[in-house]
Design a protein around this motif. Sequence first.
Motif, short mmCIF file in Angstrom:
data_model
loop_
_atom_site.label_atom_id
_atom_site.label_comp_id
_atom_site.label_asym_id
_atom_site.label_seq_id
_atom_site.Cartn_x
_atom_site.Cartn_y
_atom_site.Cartn_z
N TYR A 90 0.78 -1.15 -0.03
CA TYR A 90 -0.04 -0.02 -0.09
C TYR A 90 0.85 1.13 0.01
CZ TYR A 90 1.04 1.04 4.90
OH TYR A 90 1.76 1.41 5.85
N LYS A 92 0.14 5.54 1.09
CA LYS A 92 -0.92 6.17 1.69
C LYS A 92 -0.41 7.66 1.84
CE LYS A 92 -3.21 6.91 6.43
NZ LYS A 92 -3.38 6.42 7.78
N LYS A 106 -5.47 6.60 0.28
CA LYS A 106 -4.67 5.29 0.13
C LYS A 106 -4.90 4.26 -0.85
CE LYS A 106 -3.76 1.45 3.67
NZ LYS A 106 -4.24 0.82 5.00
N GLY A 107 -3.92 3.81 -1.40
CA GLY A 107 -4.17 2.55 -2.34
C GLY A 107 -3.44 1.53 -2.04
N THR A 108 -4.11 0.30 -2.35
CA THR A 108 -3.59 -1.09 -1.88
C THR A 108 -3.63 -1.95 -3.24
OG1 THR A 108 -4.41 -0.59 0.38
CG2 THR A 108 -3.93 -2.92 -0.20
N PHE A 109 -2.66 -2.67 -3.21
CA PHE A 109 -2.67 -3.74 -4.27
C PHE A 109 -2.55 -5.18 -3.50
CE2 PHE A 109 -0.14 -6.62 -6.93
CZ PHE A 109 -0.94 -6.95 -7.85
N THR A 123 -7.21 -4.04 -6.73
CA THR A 123 -6.85 -2.75 -6.52
C THR A 123 -7.88 -1.98 -5.48
OG1 THR A 123 -5.25 -2.57 -8.31
CG2 THR A 123 -5.69 -0.57 -6.75
N LYS A 124 -7.38 -1.60 -4.32
CA LYS A 124 -8.11 -0.88 -3.46
C LYS A 124 -7.80 0.66 -3.24
CE LYS A 124 -9.30 -4.88 -0.39
NZ LYS A 124 -8.84 -5.20 1.18
N LEU A 125 -9.01 1.26 -3.45
CA LEU A 125 -8.73 2.99 -3.37
C LEU A 125 -9.45 3.47 -2.28
CD1 LEU A 125 -8.55 4.17 -7.10
CD2 LEU A 125 -6.53 3.61 -5.46
N GLU A 126 -8.91 4.18 -1.23
CA GLU A 126 -9.56 4.77 0.17
C GLU A 126 -9.57 6.03 0.13
OE1 GLU A 126 -9.77 3.62 4.68
OE2 GLU A 126 -8.42 2.52 3.47
N GLU A 143 -14.34 3.20 0.43
CA GLU A 143 -13.36 2.32 -0.25
C GLU A 143 -13.65 1.53 -1.36
OE1 GLU A 143 -10.00 -0.18 2.32
OE2 GLU A 143 -11.86 -1.79 1.87
N GLU A 145 -12.94 -1.47 -4.33
CA GLU A 145 -12.39 -2.59 -5.10
C GLU A 145 -12.47 -2.63 -6.43
OE1 GLU A 145 -13.19 -6.07 -2.83
OE2 GLU A 145 -12.21 -5.38 -0.81
#
Length: 453
Positions: A90, A92, A106-109, A123-126, A143, A145
Amino acid sequence: MKKTLILTSLIATMTAFAATKGNVEFFNENEFDNTKFQIKKLGVKSDIEIKNLGLSFGGEIKAEDLIYNNKDGIDLKLTTKKFADKSSVYVKYQLPDFKGLKTFVKGTFDPELENNYALKGKTKLEANVEYKLKDINLGFDSETEFPFKAETSSYKGSAMSTQKVYAKGDILKVKGIDAELALNHSYVDVKKVSGKGKLSYSPIDKLELTANAQFLAAIKANELDYKDTFLGNKDLYEKANVEANAQTGTDYGKKELKEGNGKYAHAYSLEAKYTGFDHLTLTGAGYLNLMHTEAPVSVVPSVDFKVEYKALNNKLALEAKTTLGGYISKFNEFRTLLLALDTKVGYTFDINDKLSITPELGIYTKHGFNTTLDYTDNALKPTKPRKLRNNKALSFLTIGPKVNLNYKPITDLTFTASVEVPVNFEGYNVTDHNFKYKSFSVKPNLNLKYEWK
């Protein structure tokens, strides 16, 4: 010239390191017996923040339930898949405060592999906005997905989003307020609605009351996971859920729902904790879980009582906890009664100011009467419900000696390890003289964590 370059590189590295704060942690949990060696958890995780910039990043490389057996060894492809399925990275960014507003993005892969080992992932974008009003933090969190591959006929139906409003903090004598309302949806329809509320209040000195309520409702969801709302002893949850899922054959904790049938679950608890006695803490709690399925509502009430005693500068610790609960379903028929008693005693030996060792002994018992558990010689986990006769009871006993080690060679480095050897006994009915030894295992765990500021 080479020395100058090396020195310059070293100074640059130290300067960059000094401009950050964070931690890196290695963890490993194992279990083995005479047939297999199982890595329950294995991985490393790290969180790093660049000072004064509001930028942080990190990730976790982790796998669970890796099994090595004497016959087949380790399946490398399956191991790779399990690492991919549980790992993530991630980045942030915390925006500068603006008129009391705190905001971050925040971006999470999350990489995942299909059964043919093709990349699946998402991919998550929050985004989060929070405002502090006296002692209460009010916030909104969104959030979304985005899967790499659509799981439905349209990508709009596969991209899932959760919008949440929440409040956390204290109001006068009411402490620990934690309330939220969440909406889970695709860009085609609404899937689930959930909410929770928790608060604590001390009517007199040394007595704290904590109330908790939460719900989860499926609007157009394919499944509803009751674990998200269940409060209390999880053994009661499993027994109740086995009954609920017996006809559809779904996994633990999941009940298949038809689109738009509006099934839901809600749960309530009230806990009282008293610390007015020296070295002694008394805690009592009551729980009520209601799960609505295709059958009439399933009701799972239970009560807990726990005693904790600490003495000799907290080196000696004793704990005892008992649970009494039941499961009622199908036209108010009483199906399950669970009685559990857990006791644990431990003493910490300080070898020096950096090293301590704590041996423990735990004794854990569970007794199910008129249970719906399916008892087999090959598996402790219930599969298909089978109601026993009224004069039968299903009993489990685990004796678990354990040794914990804590070592802190320097301020920022902590090493912990433990070894537990649980020995399991079980049987239908003690009076029938069939209560017997079942199995034992060895559970070694390691953890290494380094922090810098």
